[in-house]
Design a protein around this motif. Structure first.
Motif, PDB file in Angstrom:
ATOM      1  N   THR A 154       0.825  -1.209   0.000  1.00 19.55           N
ATOM      2  CA  THR A 154       0.000   0.000   0.000  1.00 19.55           C
ATOM      3  C   THR A 154       0.858   1.258   0.000  1.00 19.55           C
ATOM      4  O   THR A 154       0.618   2.191  -0.778  1.00 19.55           O
ATOM      5  CB  THR A 154      -0.922   0.007   1.241  1.00 19.55           C
ATOM      6  OG1 THR A 154      -1.750  -1.159   1.214  1.00 19.55           O
ATOM      7  CG2 THR A 154      -1.797   1.249   1.251  1.00 19.55           C
ATOM      8  N   VAL A 155       1.863   1.269   0.861  1.00 21.88           N
ATOM      9  CA  VAL A 155       2.738   2.450   0.954  1.00 21.88           C
ATOM     10  C   VAL A 155       3.488   2.657  -0.356  1.00 21.88           C
ATOM     11  O   VAL A 155       3.551   3.781  -0.886  1.00 21.88           O
ATOM     12  CB  VAL A 155       3.727   2.281   2.131  1.00 21.88           C
ATOM     13  CG1 VAL A 155       4.783   3.392   2.093  1.00 21.88           C
ATOM     14  CG2 VAL A 155       2.983   2.303   3.459  1.00 21.88           C
ATOM     15  N   MET A 156       4.037   1.599  -0.906  1.00 21.58           N
ATOM     16  CA  MET A 156       4.816   1.726  -2.137  1.00 21.58           C
ATOM     17  C   MET A 156       3.956   2.214  -3.308  1.00 21.58           C
ATOM     18  O   MET A 156       4.359   3.105  -4.067  1.00 21.58           O
ATOM     19  CB  MET A 156       5.452   0.378  -2.491  1.00 21.58           C
ATOM     20  CG  MET A 156       6.551  -0.102  -1.554  1.00 21.58           C
ATOM     21  SD  MET A 156       8.066   0.911  -1.626  1.00 21.58           S
ATOM     22  CE  MET A 156       7.860   1.887  -0.132  1.00 21.58           C
ATOM     23  N   LEU A 157       2.764   1.628  -3.459  1.00 23.20           N
ATOM     24  CA  LEU A 157       1.911   2.011  -4.586  1.00 23.20           C
ATOM     25  C   LEU A 157       1.323   3.407  -4.423  1.00 23.20           C
ATOM     26  O   LEU A 157       1.033   4.088  -5.406  1.00 23.20           O
ATOM     27  CB  LEU A 157       0.775   0.994  -4.763  1.00 23.20           C
ATOM     28  CG  LEU A 157       1.203  -0.399  -5.226  1.00 23.20           C
ATOM     29  CD1 LEU A 157      -0.019  -1.297  -5.418  1.00 23.20           C
ATOM     30  CD2 LEU A 157       1.995  -0.341  -6.544  1.00 23.20           C
ATOM     31  N   SER A 158       1.153   3.858  -3.176  1.00 24.02           N
ATOM     32  CA  SER A 158       0.620   5.212  -2.958  1.00 24.02           C
ATOM     33  C   SER A 158       1.615   6.291  -3.393  1.00 24.02           C
ATOM     34  O   SER A 158       1.230   7.405  -3.737  1.00 24.02           O
ATOM     35  CB  SER A 158       0.270   5.404  -1.483  1.00 24.02           C
ATOM     36  OG  SER A 158       1.436   5.385  -0.670  1.00 24.02           O
ATOM     37  N   ILE A 159       2.903   5.931  -3.409  1.00 27.50           N
ATOM     38  CA  ILE A 159       3.927   6.891  -3.860  1.00 27.50           C
ATOM     39  C   ILE A 159       3.821   7.112  -5.362  1.00 27.50           C
ATOM     40  O   ILE A 159       3.955   8.232  -5.864  1.00 27.50           O
ATOM     41  CB  ILE A 159       5.327   6.379  -3.469  1.00 27.50           C
ATOM     42  CG1 ILE A 159       5.449   6.329  -1.937  1.00 27.50           C
ATOM     43  CG2 ILE A 159       6.421   7.284  -4.060  1.00 27.50           C
ATOM     44  CD1 ILE A 159       6.736   5.693  -1.442  1.00 27.50           C
ATOM     45  N   GLY A 160       3.595   6.028  -6.103  1.00 32.48           N
ATOM     46  CA  GLY A 160       3.287   6.151  -7.523  1.00 32.48           C
ATOM     47  C   GLY A 160       4.460   6.293  -8.459  1.00 32.48           C
ATOM     48  O   GLY A 160       4.269   6.650  -9.622  1.00 32.48           O
ATOM     49  N   THR A 161       5.672   6.011  -8.019  1.00 30.94           N
ATOM     50  CA  THR A 161       6.832   6.099  -8.907  1.00 30.94           C
ATOM     51  C   THR A 161       7.211   4.707  -9.413  1.00 30.94           C
ATOM     52  O   THR A 161       6.750   3.690  -8.889  1.00 30.94           O
ATOM     53  CB  THR A 161       8.041   6.705  -8.176  1.00 30.94           C
ATOM     54  OG1 THR A 161       8.421   5.827  -7.099  1.00 30.94           O
ATOM     55  CG2 THR A 161       7.696   8.082  -7.605  1.00 30.94           C
ATOM     56  N   THR A 162       8.070   4.672 -10.436  1.00 30.76           N
ATOM     57  CA  THR A 162       8.512   3.386 -10.980  1.00 30.76           C
ATOM     58  C   THR A 162       9.279   2.587  -9.943  1.00 30.76           C
ATOM     59  O   THR A 162       9.059   1.375  -9.781  1.00 30.76           O
ATOM     60  CB  THR A 162       9.397   3.606 -12.215  1.00 30.76           C
ATOM     61  OG1 THR A 162       8.656   4.328 -13.204  1.00 30.76           O
ATOM     62  CG2 THR A 162       9.846   2.274 -12.797  1.00 30.76           C
ATOM     63  N   SER A 163      10.173   3.236  -9.219  1.00 33.27           N
ATOM     64  CA  SER A 163      10.978   2.534  -8.220  1.00 33.27           C
ATOM     65  C   SER A 163      10.110   2.008  -7.080  1.00 33.27           C
ATOM     66  O   SER A 163      10.347   0.911  -6.560  1.00 33.27           O
ATOM     67  CB  SER A 163      12.071   3.454  -7.668  1.00 33.27           C
ATOM     68  OG  SER A 163      11.493   4.623  -7.095  1.00 33.27           O
ATOM     69  N   SER A 164       9.093   2.790  -6.685  1.00 30.25           N
ATOM     70  CA  SER A 164       8.206   2.316  -5.620  1.00 30.25           C
ATOM     71  C   SER A 164       7.363   1.134  -6.110  1.00 30.25           C
ATOM     72  O   SER A 164       6.990   0.254  -5.329  1.00 30.25           O
ATOM     73  CB  SER A 164       7.308   3.441  -5.116  1.00 30.25           C
ATOM     74  OG  SER A 164       6.406   3.868  -6.121  1.00 30.25           O
TER      75      SER A 164
END
Length: 533
Positions: free
Chosen positions: A350-360
């Motif tokens: 959830t945290v990673m996808l909420s950032i919305g960048t390729t690396s996340s």
């Protein structure tokens, strides 16, 4: 047909029984992996079926689970009458028919029919196989052997995923027809494997066929037919069955009774552990991993399929771990540890996808892989066999059928609505499952009894302590019963008194001409029920 005629004894026979009862779960996993690899609106599958909407994709995938519900309910009505072997042979045959129908589909209607038929076979198998192995396996290693069913589920997922990946480059309908048709091979093998195996000894005793049960027990244990431990095992099974038959024939309302045995509690726990398996988010990942990688993480189709197959291999590795831990740490510890790990994984996604960048997005992919590793440890294997360990022999078939039906209804709900959720709330979908996984920890701690090492004849004593938690909270480690407690109670005179039973001479000669209970709980002479015990 008796297996001992084929010189299968001891560990060899137990290994064959275990492998055979794992085969239905390979089929279950294969369907998950196959649909995950071929489903899509814009690939060849989507083109052949007029680019179905997310709602229709959910229907195509989830309708299989409605068939599973029907198959599980069928077991409720006829499973105990036909026995474990014949039910597994029926389930395998129905699955072959389903594979033929939906692999040859040219319309969505035919595809849906095939999915339902294949689901019926899977429902029959998944309700029957854990009970069969539970009733044959020694108590000391029962958990590890039953855990292998979860491991083989993952093996099926992996085989299907890579089969779908291997055909993904084809631009004809072979791309999806071959993966769907290939599952029939495993269904045929299941039927062939069953032919030479014995029936469950506990089912045989329950149906007044103890003269057949004794040699089966002896063959599994690798001991002579006249060994004292074999005789004792048969007599213990008879004693437990007599106490249960005092109430006469089984009646549906018994499932909702409380009292000393607390059948309603057993039913609720069996259903809840099956629902819990699905609301971990496991089948959301199983069925839609490539879709998630594409839509939520922005990967192309080829890379999404490749990573999906790798994730399933990780899942397989994770499922091997509890084979060595289940009979050491028990069911409760692995379930609670698994719940905590899965919740943290989904928090990370959830945290990673909420950032919305390729690396996340790559970070979220790593958490999905970790999720696959962790969920094989507890929530994959335990829900399939725990209901069989909770239920007493009198209601084992019924509880297994009902609990499995609830499992498949939950699969339907998750698989049906997951594409819709991803289309509408996207990465927030993972938050829901993170909260659900965290909530399972107190549920397990307070209400789930530990069944590690218990003999099946101990199970009627599981909730004798009573109270709101059935004695789970007040018992160290949730162990409300000690292994072999039924035998201690019987020898100390604390168990309910039953009639004398016949001593066992497996050469077929009765040593004592005492009276035994029939299926309605009435004491009758052994000749009246055909027992030679």
């Amino acid at each position: 047909m008796k297996s001992w005629k084929y010189n299968l004894k001891g560990n060899a026979l137990l290994a064959v029984i275990t492998a055979t009862t794992c085969q239905p779960f390979l089929l279950l996993g294969y369907d998950q992996g196959a649909m995950s690899g071929i489903i899509g609106a814009n690939n060849v599958f989507g083109r052949d079926f007029n680019h179905p909407s997310p709602d229709m994709l959910g229907n195509i995938t989830a309708i299989f689970d409605i068939g599973c519900v029907l198959g599980s309910l069928l077991c409720y009505f006829i499973g105990d009458k036909l026995g474990r072997r014949r039910m597994l042979m029926l389930g395998g045959t129905v699955m072959v028919l389903g594979a033929v129908i939906h692999a040859s589909s040219y319309t969505i209607a035919q595809l849906l029919v095939g999915r339902v038929v294949a689901g019926v076979g899977t429902g029959i198998n998944s309700s029957t196989a854990p009970a069969f192995l539970s009733e044959c396996a020694p108590a000391s290693i029962r958990g590890g052997l039953l855990t292998l069913q979860g491991t083989v589920t993952n093996l099926g997922v992996v085989i299907a995923f890579w089969t779908a990946y291997a055909t993904s480059s084809y631009e004809s309908s072979f791309q999806w027809r071959f993966p769907l048709a290939f599952q029939s091979v495993f269904a045929v093998l299941l039927v062939l494997q069953i032919i030479g195996l014995p029936e469950s000894p506990r089912w045989l005793v329950a149906h007044d066929r103890s003269i057949e049960a004794g040699p089966v027990i002896a063959a599994i244990a690798g001991k002579p037919n006249d060994d004292e431990s074999v005789t004792r095992t048969v007599l213990n099974i008879q004693k437990a069955l007599y106490e249960e038959r005092r109430g006469g024939p089984f009646r549906f309302q018994e499932l909702f009774t409380w009292g000393k045995t607390q059948n309603l509690r057993r039913l609720i726990l069996a259903i809840s552990v099956q629902l819990g398996q699905q609301f971990t988010g496991s089948n959301m990942i199983n069925y839609y991993t490539p879709v998630i990688f594409q839509s939520s993480m922005g990967l192309d189709r080829h890379l999404a399929l490749l990573l999906g197959g790798a994730a399933m291999c990780t899942y397989l590795v994770g499922s091997i771990i509890p084979v060595f831990l289940m009979d050491r740490y028990g069911r409760r510890v692995l379930l609670m540890a698994c719940s905590a790990g899965l919740s943290l994984c989904f928090v990370g996604v959830t945290v990673m996808l909420s950032i919305g960048t390729t690396s996340s997005g790559y970070g979220a992919t790593a958490f999905i892989f970790l999720f696959q590793l962790v969920r094989g440890i507890g929530w994959l294997p335990v829900p399939w066999f725990y209901p069989s360990e909770l239920a007493t022999p009198r209601i084992r078939s019924q509880i297994a059928a009902i609990a499995t039906a609830w499992n498949w209804m939950a699969v339907f709900a998750v698989v049906k609505f997951a594409p819709i959720a991803f289309a509408n709330i996207q990465w927030r979908t993972f938050t829901i499952f993170a909260v659900l996984n965290a909530s399972f920890i107190p549920m397990i701690y307070f209400f789930y009894p530990e069944t590690k090492g218990l003999e099946l004849e101990d199970l009627p004593l599981l909730f004798e302590k009573g109270g709101i938690t059935g004695g789970v909270f007040s018992s160290k480690g949730g162990r409300t019963v000690q292994p072999g407690q039924h035998a201690w109670n019987s020898s100390s005179g604390t168990a309910l008194e039953g009639p004398p039973v016949i001593s066992l001479d497996l050469s077929g000669e009765a040593l004592h001409d005492d009276r035994v209970p029939d299926e309605e709980g009435n004491d009758v002479d052994k000749e009246a029920v055909g027992l030679a015990v």
